[in-house]
Design a protein around this motif. Structure first.
Motif, short mmCIF file in Angstrom:
data_model
loop_
_atom_site.label_atom_id
_atom_site.label_comp_id
_atom_site.label_asym_id
_atom_site.label_seq_id
_atom_site.Cartn_x
_atom_site.Cartn_y
_atom_site.Cartn_z
N ASP A 170 0.84 -1.21 0.00
CA ASP A 170 0.00 0.00 0.00
C ASP A 170 0.87 1.25 0.00
O ASP A 170 0.61 2.22 -0.73
N ASP A 171 1.93 1.23 0.82
CA ASP A 171 2.83 2.38 0.91
C ASP A 171 3.55 2.61 -0.42
O ASP A 171 3.75 3.76 -0.84
N VAL A 172 3.96 1.53 -1.08
CA VAL A 172 4.66 1.66 -2.37
C VAL A 172 3.74 2.31 -3.40
O VAL A 172 4.15 3.23 -4.11
N LEU A 173 2.50 1.85 -3.49
CA LEU A 173 1.56 2.42 -4.47
C LEU A 173 1.25 3.87 -4.16
O LEU A 173 1.16 4.71 -5.07
N LEU A 204 -7.49 -1.59 -11.67
CA LEU A 204 -7.31 -3.04 -11.62
C LEU A 204 -6.90 -3.46 -10.21
O LEU A 204 -6.33 -2.67 -9.46
N GLY A 205 -7.18 -4.71 -9.86
CA GLY A 205 -6.79 -5.23 -8.56
C GLY A 205 -7.38 -4.42 -7.42
O GLY A 205 -8.48 -3.86 -7.53
N ASP A 206 -6.65 -4.33 -6.31
CA ASP A 206 -7.09 -3.53 -5.17
C ASP A 206 -6.86 -2.04 -5.42
O ASP A 206 -7.60 -1.19 -4.94
N VAL A 229 0.01 -2.81 -10.35
CA VAL A 229 -1.24 -3.17 -9.70
C VAL A 229 -0.97 -3.86 -8.37
O VAL A 229 -0.09 -4.72 -8.27
N ARG A 230 -1.72 -3.47 -7.35
CA ARG A 230 -1.61 -4.15 -6.06
C ARG A 230 -2.72 -5.17 -5.90
O ARG A 230 -3.90 -4.87 -6.10
N SER A 233 -0.98 -8.18 -0.74
CA SER A 233 0.38 -7.77 -0.37
C SER A 233 1.37 -7.97 -1.50
O SER A 233 2.58 -7.95 -1.30
N THR A 234 0.86 -8.17 -2.73
CA THR A 234 1.72 -8.41 -3.89
C THR A 234 1.51 -7.32 -4.94
O THR A 234 0.39 -6.90 -5.20
N LEU A 235 2.60 -6.85 -5.52
CA LEU A 235 2.52 -5.91 -6.63
C LEU A 235 2.81 -6.65 -7.93
O LEU A 235 3.76 -7.43 -8.02
N VAL A 236 1.99 -6.40 -8.93
CA VAL A 236 2.21 -6.89 -10.29
C VAL A 236 2.62 -5.67 -11.11
O VAL A 236 1.82 -4.75 -11.30
N ALA A 237 3.87 -5.62 -11.55
CA ALA A 237 4.39 -4.46 -12.26
C ALA A 237 4.79 -4.84 -13.69
O ALA A 237 5.48 -5.83 -13.90
N PHE A 238 4.35 -4.03 -14.64
CA PHE A 238 4.68 -4.24 -16.05
C PHE A 238 5.32 -2.99 -16.63
O PHE A 238 4.89 -1.87 -16.34
N SER A 239 6.36 -3.17 -17.45
CA SER A 239 6.89 -2.08 -18.25
C SER A 239 6.95 -2.55 -19.70
O SER A 239 7.23 -3.72 -19.97
#
Length: 268
Positions: A170-173, A204-206, A229-230, A233-239
């Motif tokens: 949550d803090d990262v997002l 998307l996601g939470d 996307v969070r 407790s998991t982040l899904v990150a795409f570049s």
């Protein structure tokens, strides 16, 4: 220049740039290891193919924990608990999950390098996400490279799964959302990044964040789009990077949706 050749050049530029940025940001091996250790003392291993020493250590820890608690380590944890590397590996997309795409290890670049100060400081979360590192540091992670099977498609996409402790994702997002709204350009370990632009929330996601930027890597201007996307407790990150279609560069929605669905299915 053909799209096939351009995609090869994009991949080469990104690998060189990320490799240098990771090395420059990380200092010596001892400093880099320390920087990537979580508050609990668990290494935030970011090896590329999920089969390195970090994976073996995680596996041993899971066995010990299961033995001590009498619980099966394969059982999905609470949504607030960090996923293990074994669970991330099981949840990651593979070739065949999404029609028309090939999924491989992330390549020779250490995509999760240690953080280094960005200038200006308000751009730090954006700069860190370029290497898929964050503050707080993920407990464990893995990354994958994704390319279209159609060799005329010049896009090069990277996905990362990042596992955190309670409240950390949550803090990262929150930090990334704030930074993408304030940052327009920055410098990071000798490289310049410009055109940082917050995009519409993909919802998307939470919770989720999307943005674009242009990276100057080894003399090449590489437009890139990000979707983060969070899910618990998991982040899904795409570049996704593309040197030919700068105005159209985007993270393929079908990849994000497929990864989120697989993560949900695997950890349910």
């Amino acid at each position: 220049m053909s799209r096939r050749i351009t995609r090869t050049l994009v991949a080469a530029s990104v690998v060189v740039g990320l490799g240098c940025a990771s090395a420059c940001a990380g200092g010596d091996d001892k400093d880099k290891k320390a920087a990537r250790t979580s508050a609990t003392g668990q290494p935030a291993d970011g090896s590329k193919d999920g089969d390195g020493a970090g994976a073996a250590e995680d596996k041993d820890k899971e066995k010990d924990q299961a033995k001590g608690s009498g619980k099966d380590s394969s059982v999905a944890p609470d949504t607030d608990e960090p996923l293990t590397r074994a669970q991330l590996k099981k949840a990651a997309l593979t070739t065949g999950d999404v029609k028309g795409y090939k999924v491989e290890g992330a390549g020779s670049a250490d995509l999760q390098g240690a953080s280094s100060p960005a200038s200006p400081a308000k751009c730090q979360p954006v700069a860190d996400m370029f290497l898929f590192t964050t503050d707080p540091v993920s407990r464990t992670s893995l990354s994958r490279g994704v390319t279209a099977k159609d060799e005329t498609d010049a896009s090069v996409t990277t996905l990362a799964l990042l596992s955190y402790g309670p409240g950390e994702a949550d803090d990262v997002l929150a930090g990334l959302r704030k930074a993408t709204g304030e940052c327009t350009a920055y410098q990071y370990v000798g490289y310049k990044y410009s055109g940082v632009k917050k995009l519409a929330d993909p919802k998307l996601g939470d919770e989720s964040v999307a943005f674009r930027l242009v990276a100057s890597i080894e003399g090449a201007e590489v437009p890139a789009a990000y979707t983060v996307v969070r899910d618990g407790s998991t982040l899904v990150a795409f570049s996704s990077m593309n040197m030919l279609d700068a105005d159209e560069v985007e993270v393929p929605a079908e990849l994000v949706e497929a990864q989120l669905a697989k993560l949900k299915k695997t950890t349910a």
